[in-house]
Scaffold this motif. Structure first.
Motif, short mmCIF file in Angstrom:
data_model
loop_
_atom_site.label_atom_id
_atom_site.label_comp_id
_atom_site.label_asym_id
_atom_site.label_seq_id
_atom_site.Cartn_x
_atom_site.Cartn_y
_atom_site.Cartn_z
N GLU A 17 45.05 80.38 50.20
CA GLU A 17 43.67 80.69 49.83
C GLU A 17 42.71 79.80 50.59
O GLU A 17 42.98 78.61 50.80
CB GLU A 17 43.46 80.47 48.33
CG GLU A 17 44.36 81.30 47.44
CD GLU A 17 44.44 80.72 46.05
OE1 GLU A 17 43.46 80.10 45.61
OE2 GLU A 17 45.50 80.86 45.41
N ALA A 18 41.61 80.37 50.99
CA ALA A 18 40.49 79.65 51.59
C ALA A 18 39.26 80.52 51.43
O ALA A 18 39.37 81.75 51.43
CB ALA A 18 40.74 79.33 53.06
N THR A 19 38.12 79.93 51.25
CA THR A 19 36.84 80.63 51.05
C THR A 19 36.89 81.59 49.86
O THR A 19 36.11 82.54 49.81
CB THR A 19 36.40 81.40 52.31
OG1 THR A 19 37.31 82.49 52.56
CG2 THR A 19 36.36 80.50 53.52
N PRO A 21 33.62 91.74 48.35
CA PRO A 21 32.96 90.67 47.60
C PRO A 21 33.85 89.94 46.60
O PRO A 21 33.42 88.98 45.99
CB PRO A 21 31.85 91.43 46.85
CG PRO A 21 32.43 92.79 46.64
CD PRO A 21 33.26 93.07 47.85
N GLY A 22 35.08 90.41 46.39
CA GLY A 22 35.91 89.84 45.35
C GLY A 22 36.46 88.46 45.70
O GLY A 22 36.47 88.03 46.86
N PHE A 23 36.95 87.77 44.68
CA PHE A 23 37.66 86.50 44.83
C PHE A 23 39.14 86.78 44.57
O PHE A 23 39.48 87.41 43.56
CB PHE A 23 37.16 85.47 43.83
CG PHE A 23 35.77 84.98 44.09
CD1 PHE A 23 35.55 83.77 44.70
CD2 PHE A 23 34.67 85.75 43.72
CE1 PHE A 23 34.26 83.31 44.94
CE2 PHE A 23 33.38 85.31 43.96
CZ PHE A 23 33.17 84.09 44.58
N GLU A 24 39.99 86.28 45.46
CA GLU A 24 41.43 86.49 45.31
C GLU A 24 42.13 85.14 45.29
O GLU A 24 41.79 84.24 46.07
CB GLU A 24 41.99 87.35 46.44
CG GLU A 24 41.54 88.80 46.41
CD GLU A 24 40.22 89.03 47.10
OE1 GLU A 24 39.43 89.88 46.64
OE2 GLU A 24 39.97 88.34 48.13
N TRP A 25 43.14 85.03 44.42
CA TRP A 25 43.89 83.78 44.36
C TRP A 25 45.26 84.02 43.71
O TRP A 25 45.57 85.11 43.27
CB TRP A 25 43.12 82.70 43.60
CG TRP A 25 42.71 83.04 42.21
CD1 TRP A 25 43.48 83.06 41.10
CD2 TRP A 25 41.40 83.41 41.77
NE1 TRP A 25 42.76 83.41 40.00
CE2 TRP A 25 41.47 83.63 40.38
CE3 TRP A 25 40.17 83.57 42.41
CZ2 TRP A 25 40.37 84.01 39.62
CZ3 TRP A 25 39.07 83.94 41.65
CH2 TRP A 25 39.18 84.15 40.28
N LEU A 26 46.06 82.96 43.68
CA LEU A 26 47.35 82.93 42.98
C LEU A 26 48.32 83.99 43.54
O LEU A 26 48.83 84.84 42.81
CB LEU A 26 47.16 83.15 41.47
CG LEU A 26 46.23 82.14 40.78
CD1 LEU A 26 46.02 82.55 39.33
CD2 LEU A 26 46.79 80.74 40.86
N ALA A 27 48.58 83.92 44.84
CA ALA A 27 49.46 84.88 45.48
C ALA A 27 50.92 84.59 45.15
O ALA A 27 51.32 83.44 44.94
CB ALA A 27 49.25 84.85 46.99
N GLU A 84 39.11 88.63 41.08
CA GLU A 84 37.95 88.71 40.20
C GLU A 84 36.82 89.32 40.99
O GLU A 84 36.46 88.83 42.07
CB GLU A 84 37.55 87.34 39.66
CG GLU A 84 36.39 87.44 38.68
CD GLU A 84 36.47 86.42 37.56
OE1 GLU A 84 35.44 86.20 36.91
OE2 GLU A 84 37.55 85.86 37.33
N LEU A 85 36.27 90.38 40.46
CA LEU A 85 35.21 91.11 41.13
C LEU A 85 34.13 91.46 40.12
O LEU A 85 34.38 92.19 39.15
CB LEU A 85 35.77 92.38 41.78
CG LEU A 85 34.76 93.32 42.45
CD1 LEU A 85 34.06 92.61 43.60
CD2 LEU A 85 35.46 94.59 42.95
N LEU A 86 32.95 90.90 40.33
CA LEU A 86 31.78 91.22 39.50
C LEU A 86 32.08 91.06 38.01
O LEU A 86 31.74 91.90 37.18
CB LEU A 86 31.29 92.64 39.81
CG LEU A 86 30.93 92.91 41.28
CD1 LEU A 86 30.52 94.35 41.46
CD2 LEU A 86 29.84 91.97 41.75
N GLY A 87 32.76 89.96 37.68
CA GLY A 87 32.99 89.64 36.28
C GLY A 87 34.25 90.21 35.68
O GLY A 87 34.57 89.91 34.54
#
Length: 991
Positions: free
Chosen positions: A370-372, A392-398, A412-415
């Protein structure tokens, strides 16, 4: 492992060392300055009366003062950068026992000789409180408070022990039995020692208080049992009763709002308790009760309340004000200046600040990290990393599937948070589940399902069937299967790693029995190794037939806690350190670096011209005539009418049509998550994050600078320093150094951090050039914070107002104050008065229905009647207005998303409304939320006003906010660094 919506803390358990505390105290006393002012009001003051009834001694801002009972000019008795409180006259009137931190401890008991002015230390505790003299003046009793009890859930009252000591050098004695919730010590006129202790029913929560007495033979008897919480106790000189503070009911635990306590007379040996006078103030000096009051031989009561000193007749409750004027002289540390803001440049490329949560494919040839706030994939062939998903989403925990062909992750995307699977060959993305609480995905051994932590336990979902299966109700971190699929492993909140049997209904089996902390443990696929995080590093142990003991563990890396995974064969741990990735064999040897091939370029928007706009000018206090604003390379190049020849090539033109331009707004107290689009949509282009993971926030800072996505500028402290990983001041200093290395721009400390460790951390922060921010909800926190040179104090108290003494102190010291009115009932009050706020279509487009219902049904003050809440907020706002008039430097912050009524983005505008209700003008409030805020984060040369040379963070409004502060919500466009955002386009379409 990253937790973007949590409020991480660094906690510390103190082992008190007088020598180390003395060193810290000596360092803290260097480079001080003296401030002087006068006050005729007092906040949370302790009062004692001399035996002859002629003198009062009371506390002002952590110093002791003497005053004739008739009133007049108060004489300051104690000086220095200490917090002195809780004075009580000796029976002969020649000495004062009091509580102080002047030895570098949390607090101890000292004796002040009024004739010689000599001060003698009596106790040697971590934390002592509530001194009481024996009738002959030869003995002092006190409470020894269990400081370690505050490392958890901040119990109230805090457990303590009763102790007493002879002043002629006799032995220290302690009451037999376990610690209890003692509140007060006293001696009856016949010399017997007594105390009050609170008992609480486990089911109902109902509290009662026992007044107990120590007999001459050492036995303890119950003198009275009284409903409610009995706090301070002063025996009547006749021996016929006891005077005490008594509190019976709590309105709202979240706000610590109680019914007014009453000064009460309790007759002995029996009889009905009689209320004398209500007492509104609490002295929550480290969660330890109400201010001391005093009673003379004639039954006249002296106490401080509502900013004044009072003389009260116990017979009928009649009272008069004891007027005073107090010249105050204090020694304080200078505030550390904020780190100078270094705005991003647009030339060349740079590596990311951090990479997070690296994982290797089963064959070890591919890594994902993960970065940015995005997931990146890098092949082992030396090519550059590529972003898995755009958008626009946030991605993590692959997590790689066993065949290495798919990656499960959380987005996580728009709440909204979703559990998704990415197919590496096709690039297709499939959503498995959508909820708000998914985290820690891991694959089953056969690759057919994904296990994850859900809202109420651990679930697994098939990649072909969208119906989750509940595996256990126990919430565990990083749930994962054994290689044969028969067991589930996970780390529970009690820091124990459990093995859950998936066949049958057996009880979970603990596989660790460790005394130290354990975070996010993993068991290797072959079942031979346990790997876990602790004290910022990574530890391993061989798994055997019995639970792992402390003697079985060893450290394999001093860094990487929370950012590690296991290789596919389970023989190595892979972890991140800064922006580098390392692989360490569990059997030993040197770590091997796995190069990260990712470079970022700071985003730059095309030239922009805003035409026909009225710009706010703080010097004139008005909006100017319609003009143009030219923006290039993210900065304002010119404010003035432009001709066609002056427009740069490729410039984008925005016709503001006479709209009003204000600088981008700051929210100065947030805990940032992934809903950053809402902040930008509401015109919040910069935030001060006062408690979140430093590495996660560093990734968000990269996202803010290297993309044109709607992310505000972040100024952050990183993890909060609060109450169990450092055991010495030296280790507390190391915590600060690590935060500095992780990019923190200041540090945040909690009062649950023991004072010796807090003082060491604050001193290290000074050496590192980092300002300090802390809570300021009681007089102890405020005075200690000013003494230590804190940059700002956060929050305020609803149960006890701050008065002129506090306001004068903050103004003289230059300490900033962020009252966060939103979470002190302010937002609740606005919503009650205007419920349509939650019905507005634009508002509801940002916040899902479940979130709005939570605010309506789980309000932190739902049990507080309208009249009471209005009264509390009226007093609170009056105090904020008075502070502003005194010259206190206010900041606007919301503490989102902490309380139900706090909505990210929107709450800042509600905070501005509340500040105007407090008596500030709209212009003053706008300056607080822009130019003043920029100065506090070291960015006054780049942000906070609209003038040539500054960064182009601008909010364009449809209506004039100087006419009505609510018009800050009439947002047409938001510009951050020259990038233009339409709030309507940032609102997810949910209706």
């Amino acid at each position: 492992m990253m937790r973007p919506l949590a409020l991480p803390v660094i906690v510390a358990l103190v082992v008190f060392s007088p020598r180390l505390s003395a060193q810290v105290t000596a360092a803290a006393e260097a480079n001080r300055r003296t401030i002087e002012f006068q006050t005729s009001q007092v906040t949370e003051s302790d009062v004692t009366v001399s035996p002859d009834g002629d003198w009062l001694v009371f506390s002002i801002l952590g110093h002791l003062y003497r005053l004739p009972v008739e009133g007049g000019t108060a004489e300051q008795l104690t000086f220095g950068p200490h917090f002195d409180a809780d004075p009580v006259f000796s029976p002969d009137g020649n000495r004062l026992a009091f509580v102080s931190d002047r030895d570098g401890s949390e607090a101890n008991i000292f004796v002040f000789d009024l004739a010689t002015r000599e001060i003698t230390q009596v106790s040697q505790e971590r934390w002592a409180a509530r001194p009481a003299w024996s009738p002959d003046g030869q003995m002092l009793a006190y409470l020894s408070v269990l400081r370690e009890a505050m490392e958890g859930d901040w119990p109230s009252p805090i457990p303590a022990r009763v102790r007493w000591v002879s002043l002629d050098g006799g032995d220290l004695q302690t009451l037999d039995g376990p610690p209890r919730q003692f509140r007060s010590t006293f001696f009856l006129p016949d010399g017997r020692l007594g105390w009050s202790v609170v008992e609480q029913e486990s089911e109902s929560g109902r509290r009662s208080s026992q007044i107990e007495i120590l007999g001459p033979d050492g036995t303890v008897s119950v003198l009275r049992t009284i409903d409610g919480l009995v706090d301070r106790i002063v025996p009547a000189s006749s021996g016929r009763g006891l005077y005490c503070h008594r509190v019976q009911e709590v309105y709202a635990e979240y706000l610590a709002v109680t019914q007014p306590a009453h000064l009460t007379f309790v007759p002995l040996p029996d009889g009905e308790a009689r209320a004398i006078v209500p007492v509104t103030e609490t002295s929550r000096f480290y969660w330890f009760g109400r201010p001391r009051f005093a009673v003379n031989a004639r039954g006249t009561v002296y106490l401080a309340d509502a900013g004044r000193l009072w003389e009260v007749l116990s017979s009928n409750g009649a009272r008069r004000t004891v007027a005073f004027n107090a010249p105050v002289r204090m020694q304080i540390r200078e505030t550390v200046s904020p780190l100078a803001f270094s705005p991003p440049t647009f030339e060349g490329s740079r590596p990311p600040r951090v990479v997070l949560d690296p994982v290797l494919s089963p064959d070890g040839k591919t890594r994902v990290f993960e970065a940015t706030g995005d997931l990146w994939m890098q092949r082992g062939d030396g090519g550059p990393a590529r972003q898995l998903l755009e958008g626009p989403g946030f991605e993590w925990l692959a997590s790689f599937s066993p065949d290495g062909r798919r990656v499960a992750f959380v987005q996580e995307l728009l709440g909204e948070r979703s559990l998704k699977v990415f197919d590496i060959e096709t690039g297709e993305v499939e959503t498995l589940q959508s909820d708000r609480y998914y985290s820690y995905p891991a694959w089953s051994p056969d690759g057919r399902s994904v296990v994850y932590r859900a809202r109420y336990g651990v679930e697994a979902v098939s990649i072909t069937e969208p119906h989750p299966e509940k595996l256990t109700d126990t919430l565990v971190a990083r749930p994962h299967f054994s290689a044969d699929g028969r067991y589930l492993y996970g780390t529970a909140d009690d820091a124990v790693v459990y093995r859950f049997t998936l066949e049958g209904t057996g009880q979970p089996e603990p596989i660790t029995r460790l005394t130290g902390s354990v975070t996010e443990a993993l068991v290797s696929p072959d079942g031979q190794w346990l790997v876990f995080g602790r004290d910022h590093g990574i530890w391993v142990a061989r798994l055997g037939a019995t639970p792992v003991q402390e003697t079985d563990v060893r450290q394999v890396s001093p860094v990487g806690e929370g950012d590690f995974s296991l290789s596919g064969d389970g023989t190595s741990v892979v972890y991140a350190d800064g922006n580098r990735i390392w692989q360490q064999r569990l059997a030993g040897g040197a770590p091997e670096e796995l190069p990260v091939r990712l470079t970022l370029r700071n985003a730059v928007a095309p030239p922009l011209v805003i035409q026909g706009v009225r710009v706010l000018d703080f010097e004139s206090g008005t909006f100017g005539a319609e003009t143009d604003v030219l923006i290039e390379n993210g900065r304002i190049q010119r404010v003035g009418t432009l001709g066609q020849r002056e427009l740069p090539d490729g410039a984008v033109t925005v016709d503001a049509a006479g709209r009003f331009a204000v600088p981008g707004l700051f929210d100065m107290h947030v805990h940032a998550g992934a809903e950053l689009h809402a902040l930008v949509a509401y015109g919040v282009t910069s935030v001060r994050d006062v408690g979140g993971g430093a590495r996660w926030l560093s990734a968000l800072a990269d996202r803010s600078e290297a993309t044109n996505r709607p992310v505000p500028r972040l100024f952050y402290s990183g993890e909060i320093l609060a109450g169990q990983c450092a055991k010495t001041p030296s280790q507390a200093r190391q915590c600060v150094s690590r935060l500095r290395q992780d990019g923190s721009r200041f540090i945040k400390v909690y009062s649950t951090l023991p004072w010796p460790l807090r003082a060491a951390a604050v001193e290290e922060a000074r050496l590192q050039g980092l300002p300090v921010v802390a809570h300021g909800t009681n007089i102890g926190e405020i005075v200690r914070g000013v003494n230590a040179g804190y940059l700002s104090l956060e929050h305020t108290s609803v149960s006890s107002r701050f008065f002129d003494d506090v306001h004068s102190l903050l103004a003289a010291a230059g300490t900033h104050w962020t009252p966060t009115l939103a979470i002190r009932g302010g937002n609740a009050l606005l919503i009650r008065g205007e419920p349509e706020r939650l019905m507005d279509s634009k508002f509801r487009a940002f916040f899902i229905e479940r979130r709005i219902r939570w605010a309506q049904s789980t309000s932190s003050v739902r049990s507080v009647p309208d009249k009471v809440l209005n009264g509390l907020l009226t007093e609170l706002l009056a105090g904020v207005g008075a502070a502003h008039e005194r010259g206190v430097k206010l900041l606007a912050g919301t503490d989102v998303p902490v309380c139900p009524e706090c909505f990210i983005g929107a709450s800042l505008h509600w905070e501005l409304e509340l500040l105007v209700r407090a008596g500030l003008t709209s212009l003053e409030v706008l300056r607080i939320a822009t130019l003043d805020a920029a100065a506090v984060v070291g960015a006054e040369h780049d942000l906070g006003s609209l003038e040539a040379g500054k960064l182009a963070d601008i909010v364009l409004l449809d209506a004039n906010p100087l006419e009505d502060i609510k018009n800050t919500q009439s947002i047409w466009r938001v510009i951050k660094g020259g990038s233009v955002f339409d709030p309507d386009e940032l609102r997810p379409n949910r209706n």
